[in-house]
Design a protein around this motif. Structure first.
Motif, PDB file in Angstrom:
ATOM      1  N   ARG A 189       0.847  -1.190   0.000  1.00 11.82           N
ATOM      2  CA  ARG A 189       0.000   0.000   0.000  1.00 11.82           C
ATOM      3  C   ARG A 189       0.887   1.246   0.000  1.00 11.82           C
ATOM      4  N   ASP A 190       0.256   2.348  -0.251  1.00 10.02           N
ATOM      5  CA  ASP A 190       0.996   3.606  -0.329  1.00 10.02           C
ATOM      6  C   ASP A 190       0.162   4.652   0.403  1.00 10.02           C
ATOM      7  N   CYS A 191       0.747   5.758   0.725  1.00 10.75           N
ATOM      8  CA  CYS A 191      -0.041   6.801   1.377  1.00 10.75           C
ATOM      9  C   CYS A 191       0.491   8.183   1.021  1.00 10.75           C
ATOM     10  N   ALA A 192      -0.356   9.156   1.188  1.00  9.72           N
ATOM     11  CA  ALA A 192       0.039  10.546   0.990  1.00  9.72           C
ATOM     12  C   ALA A 192      -0.553  11.329   2.150  1.00  9.72           C
ATOM     13  N   ILE A 217      -4.350  11.727   6.187  1.00 10.38           N
ATOM     14  CA  ILE A 217      -3.546  10.745   5.472  1.00 10.38           C
ATOM     15  C   ILE A 217      -4.475   9.942   4.564  1.00 10.38           C
ATOM     16  N   VAL A 262      -4.698   6.619   2.302  1.00 12.53           N
ATOM     17  CA  VAL A 262      -4.029   5.335   2.089  1.00 12.53           C
ATOM     18  C   VAL A 262      -4.654   4.661   0.874  1.00 12.53           C
ATOM     19  N   SER A 311       7.858   3.675  -3.015  1.00 11.15           N
ATOM     20  CA  SER A 311       7.818   5.128  -2.805  1.00 11.15           C
ATOM     21  C   SER A 311       8.029   5.448  -1.327  1.00 11.15           C
ATOM     22  N   TYR A 362       4.067   4.134   5.271  1.00 11.99           N
ATOM     23  CA  TYR A 362       2.874   3.384   5.674  1.00 11.99           C
ATOM     24  C   TYR A 362       3.245   2.050   6.340  1.00 11.99           C
ATOM     25  N   ASP A 399       3.848   4.087  10.038  1.00  7.92           N
ATOM     26  CA  ASP A 399       2.439   4.134  10.391  1.00  7.92           C
ATOM     27  C   ASP A 399       1.947   2.785  10.937  1.00  7.92           C
TER      28      ASP A 399
END
Lengths: 413, 217
Positions: B9-12, B127, B129, B150, B156, B160
């Protein structure tokens, strides 16, 4: 359209491009409208020229609309801009009435596109009143404030606040620039486009020609400040710093800015700078047209050290531009310069001409440190202040604003 | 038993102004009490995902402000030593920060203050996700893919993750542990990484290095 984003891959790397594509996936087909008051000239237009095609290349349905107005409208919004930055000038009732009428006319012209949009970004005060005339809005409206409103002239801010409070959210460049509003206030610093005329790589031959063009000696160090001739940019302090440093090391100073013939204070400051220049052949005052992006690019690149010795500054994109060109920056300890210039990493924060002179001497004496800091500066901008980061934050905001207003938004699984 | 694939998974993260500010230590104390938990999270962990070049010995924003704006070195050192991973949740962490600030206020006759343009601005964050559509099936594949993850993915799964069950553990080592043939030589060095004095880029390199070394052997 896809290729537009691909042009950035060699600069930012595969992971960033992949990240943007994944982030944009749930937003594909979203109807987005940006509204500002000019298609060319100024920082907002420059950013939109780049951001709009980037969002389109990720599959969003993006339109960019520009509002029009008569000379009184632009006189009003220019004054509004200045008062929000602290100038104490009152706006007449007639000017404000014209401001509202102009927004109403523009709303009528743009009604269909604004009402159909899922997300509407309104940039700066000029079109801020459009929302008032939109009785049944479908999408989310976001006011993007590019101005430092930390110390506004209160009567004008109170007037504008009535128009911007009903928005669903606002965006500010820095927390310290923001005024409290009754909706989420996102923080998105501005950015530079590494492929623009102002920032793209230049041929060494062109750089060599730049020395010749401006009468600069390629064998002696050059220090440069690019800015308007404005007291807040402290050009006289820069000359003083140059004189103090020159007593120890050979040096040439370039002060490059636009002429600003319509700005009486600018002309006054320029005259003072020219008087301070005296007969010194190593101080070069260059008056460049506002679109001389490539010349500025070349001047920054042939410089050894770049100064932005401002006493008060907004974000300071000239600092970002110089850092991107691997130049350590000596910046005034103020505004957005503080989040870009880190002592011994990307340059030095300075408070006096003496402080600037000391750091000029230090960097020119320790060329290995200068080169090392330059490399670090470029990497820092690549990570934090390129248009791709700006795009990522816009995408994140659009997801956040179109989902529940929680701290954590899980898109799938 | 077949091990489940690792879903990457990715997050911003996007910061928001809260309008809460502090100009002296007493105000900081009051604002910490009333700030939303997301502020505490942001000022301890948000630095990893934003523009920052700060002294590594002052890894959270409260310590950094105490050092660089209040110029109270004693307070800065006490705040800097707080390890956010030691606390069950953000309220526990908030209480610890308040204890340190309260103690310092007790020691001082007057709360130290800063100039207007040096105020502490409380920021919270949201955030987002999202899935990357990448699934990793075995530890070797994790080694191959790690360099291309990334910064958001590293944040994440490595930072996190400690706030999600199994608490105080990163996702990578928790998943690797489910393989019977994976030894402590891989899991333990990953768990030994201190994620608090570094950048996400450095964390990615460290993780890649540990995986490379393990599979070379």
């Amino acid at each position: 359209m896809e290729e537009y984003l691909e042009r950035y891959r060699p600069i930012v790397g595969d992971a960033v491009i992949h990240h943007l594509r994944q982030l944009a996936r749930p937003l594909r087909g979203l109807r987005v409208v940006h509204v500002n008051s000019t298609r060319e000239g100024g920082g907002v237009a420059e950013i939109l020229q780049c951001l709009v095609p980037l969002k389109q290349s990720l599959g969003l349905d993006v339109a960019w609309e520009v509002i029009g107005g008569n000379p009184d409208f632009f006189e009003c919004t220019k004054k509004m801009h200045n008062t929000l930055q602290g100038n104490r000038v009152s706006l007449s009732k007639a000017l404000l009435k014209n401001y509202e009428e102009t927004n109403r006319h523009n709303f009528e012209r743009l009604e269909d596109v604004l009402k159909e949009a899922d997300v509407v970004f309104i940039h700066d005060p000029q079109p801020a009143a459009l929302l008032r005339y939109c009785d049944r809005r479908r999408g989310k409206w976001i006011w993007r404030c590019h101005i430092d409103v930390s110390h506004p002239y209160r009567p004008v801010w109170k007037y504008l606040r009535d128009f911007v409070s009903p928005y669903d959210a606002s965006i500010w460049s820095l927390s310290s620039f923001a005024q409290v509003l009754p909706h989420p206030m996102y923080l998105i610093p501005p950015s530079i486009d590494p492929l623009s005329e102002k920032n793209r790589d230049l041929d060494p031959l062109e750089l060599a020609a730049t020395h010749e063009k401006w009468g600069l000696d390629p064998d002696r160090p050059i220090i440069t400040q690019v800015s308007r001739f404005d007291r807040f940019k402290d050009p006289l302090g820069v000359i003083e710093a140059y004189r103090l440093a020159r007593a120890f090391t050979p040096l040439q100073l370039v002060l490059a800015g636009s002429g600003a013939s319509d700005d009486p204070e600018g002309a006054e400051v320029l005259a003072e700078v020219q008087a301070a220049q005296g007969e010194d052949p190593d101080i070069h005052i260059l008056l460049l047209p506002p679109d001389a992006h490539r010349s500025i690019n070349a001047l920054q690149r042939i410089s050894h050290v770049v100064l932005q010795k401002s006493l008060r500054e907004g974000f300071g994109l000239t600092v970002t531009e110089a850092l991107w060109k691997e130049k350590p920056v000596l910046g005034g300890d103020t505004g957005g310069i503080r989040i870009q210039v880190f002592n011994h990493h990307t340059g030095f924060l300075v408070n006096t001409p003496e402080g600037a002179a000391l750091r000029i001497r230090y960097l020119l004496r320790h060329r290995d440190r200068l080169a090392e800091m330059g490399k670090k500066a470029k990497a820092f901008v690549r990570e934090n202040f390129l248009i791709t980061r700006h795009l990522r934050e816009y995408l994140t905001l659009m997801i956040a604003i179109t989902h529940a207003a929680t701290d954590r938004i899980e898109l799938d699984g | 038993m077949e091990t489940k694939p690792f879903i990457v998974r990715d997050c911003a993260l996007i910061p928001l102004a809260t309008g809460l500010r502090a100009q002296n230590l007493r105000e900081l104390q009051n604002r910490i009490r009333e700030a939303p938990p997301a502020c505490i999270y942001y000022h301890f962990w948000g630095g990893l995902l934003r523009a920052k070049f700060d002294d590594p010995e002052f890894p959270n924003d409260f310590a950094s402000w105490a050092q660089h704006s209040l110029h109270d070195k004693r307070l800065a050192e006490r705040l800097a030593i707080i390890n956010p991973m030691d606390f069950e949740d953000l309220e526990d962490l908030r209480r610890e920060v308040l204890d340190v600030v309260d103690e310092r206020l007790d020691e001082l006759d007057f709360p130290p203050w800063v100039e207007t343009d040096q105020q502490f601005h409380f920021i919270r964050s949201q955030i987002v996700v999202f899935n990357t559509n990448i699934e990793v099936r075995d530890p070797r594949e994790l080694r191959d893919r790690m360099p291309s993850f990334s910064s958001g993915t590293i944040f994440y799964h490595f930072i996190d993750a400690r706030r999600r069950p199994p608490y105080k553990q990163d996702d990578f080592s928790a998943w690797l542990e489910t393989f019977e043939d994976v030894h402590g030589d891989l899991v333990l060095p990953i768990r030994a990484i201190d994620p608090y004095f570094t950048t996400l880029e450095e964390l990615r390199k460290e993780l890649t290095g540990i995986l490379d070394l393990y599979f070379k052997e």
